[in-house]
Design an enzyme around this catalytic site. Sequence first.
Site, short mmCIF file in Angstrom:
data_model
loop_
_atom_site.label_atom_id
_atom_site.label_comp_id
_atom_site.label_asym_id
_atom_site.label_seq_id
_atom_site.Cartn_x
_atom_site.Cartn_y
_atom_site.Cartn_z
CB CYS A 50 -0.91 0.03 1.23
SG CYS A 50 -1.92 -1.44 1.47
CG ASP A 82 -5.25 -2.32 8.60
OD1 ASP A 82 -4.26 -1.78 9.12
OD2 ASP A 82 -6.40 -1.89 8.71
CB CYS A 123 -2.00 0.95 4.84
SG CYS A 123 -2.74 -0.66 5.29
CG ASP A 124 -7.30 -0.26 5.51
OD1 ASP A 124 -6.96 -0.16 4.31
OD2 ASP A 124 -7.91 -1.25 5.96
CE LYS A 125 -7.81 1.12 10.83
NZ LYS A 125 -7.58 0.07 9.82
CB CYS A 195 -6.64 -3.95 -0.37
SG CYS A 195 -5.38 -4.56 0.77
CD GLU A 447 -9.82 -3.85 9.55
OE1 GLU A 447 -9.95 -2.64 9.37
OE2 GLU A 447 -9.26 -4.61 8.72
CB SER A 473 -11.31 -6.34 6.51
OG SER A 473 -10.90 -6.01 5.22
#
Length: 561
Positions: A50, A82, A123-125, A195, A447, A473
């Site tokens: 990511c 993640d 990435c996600d956060k 992702c 998650e 997720s």
Amino acid sequence: MADNYRSRIVTQGTQRSPNRAMLRAVGFGDEDFSKPIIGIANGFSTITPCNMGINDLAMRAEAATRLAGGMPQLFGTITISDGISMGTEGMKYSLVSREVIADSIETVCNGQSLDGVLAIGGCDKNMPGAMIAMARMNIPAIFVYGGTIKPGRYKDCDLTVVSSFEAVGQYSAGKISEEDLIGIERNACPGAGSCGGMFTANTMSSIFEAMGMSLPYSSTMAAEDAEKADSTEESAKVLVEAVRKQILPSQILTRKAFENAISVIMAVGGSTNAVLHLLAISRTIGVELSIDDFETIRQRVPVICDLKPSGRYVTVDLHKAGGIPQVMKILLVNGLLHGDALTISGQTIAEILADIPDQPPSGQDVIRPFSNPVYKEGHLAILKGNLATEGAVAKISGVKTPVITGPARVFESEETCLEAILAGKIQAGDVVVVRYEGPVGGPGMREMLAPTSAIIGAGLGDSVGLITDGRFSGGTYGMVVGHVAPEAAVGGTIALVEEGDQITIDARQRLLSLNVSEEELTRRRNHWQPRPPRYKTGILGKFAKLVSSSSLGALTDLNLF
């Protein structure tokens, strides 16, 4: 008047000669001390695909900032993968990293009196962490998304990382061979980028574009395509101009912007994590937003994009079909978007969308016409009941069985739950309960992608429910309910569930109920004792001590004093 509104405290006057001396060492000349100093928060890391392409974007942003008349200062911020930490103790640090990212960006920008910040993440956060920092500081800011990964390919099927998670369940259920399991593993992630479905990272980047904190089309670009670097350069130029005009996050992140974001989440079929993060960002900027607002907007906004995890396409397909601007234009012409909301460019949403067609392009079915949606209502439902008096979040897209009543199968952790699923101990009709995984109880609100993917892979996705005080997720789908609040660790009803209790998940009525008498619940509550904290020191200990309920965004600085 000079544009270094904040940094002049560091660069101007006789007393600041030592400060200037140090700045000269990092490249400042005489003519640079009156320029705005722009922080570039660089989330580069080789920990995860990511973020592994972000350093090149940071270099492009640095050069473009100079050309636009600003003085760039690069600094690093962290990321957690993640996907790699999923299913392990390491996943407890994922949501925690959102707060660390926010703290680190705030610390550098305020500690160095920077005039603006361009944050780059993948990435996600990374996205909500950066946005929380921007909301705290209220200085001109823009977010650059590192970009989405392109789909993998195996046996003529497009793959995402979720394909590999689901393959574990398929292999355990005897549905695929070990050769296919490894084949999917080797091909699921072909290069750099976040992702690829409408999972959490792509959901949050889409939100920031919808809210006006990122440039049009930037949220759906592939990480490895040249246009991503070009968009980064343009972002730097826009930010320098925003510093000159003093366009602030508080002018952009209004109630209208949050409503626009929720509408876009519903239209694209976005992640449940968006609920948690938007609640956190809204509280930080001072906008009144509640979990119930998501349900109100859900009922009027259809899902018009056919995207993974429950749909067919990935984010690069959405980009080719017109991206977020096309989705937003469809919502705008149907009265579901606030066109007068401001963006970081100084334009309104309506002005940005003026030349976008009212209808999606022909010859594709990634974005559906408003008259022929994938689902007539949004997919993120807010459930309440005696199991979740503060609320819980369910992703109901693709659910063939909207109502499940069945016996509770109770697990005190994700690991024990996954073991039971892979061992074939979960049957059709069961309602799996995974508790003590909330913000305090985990801590960190892990998650549950591994258990939900195993359920899907085993062919039980339409017949087994799963509820948790943890999260899901963005790659999760099925009859799953997360963010159950109050959580088990603080005495929520989910802590009182016993093996075999009947639980009802009713997506139609937005109901989550433990079918036990009030007298029995009172008896159990009187006997319940809080568990000792799992961590008493370090960052997880601090997080557990400070974190708020998930229904309030799981912030660590809410009501500190």
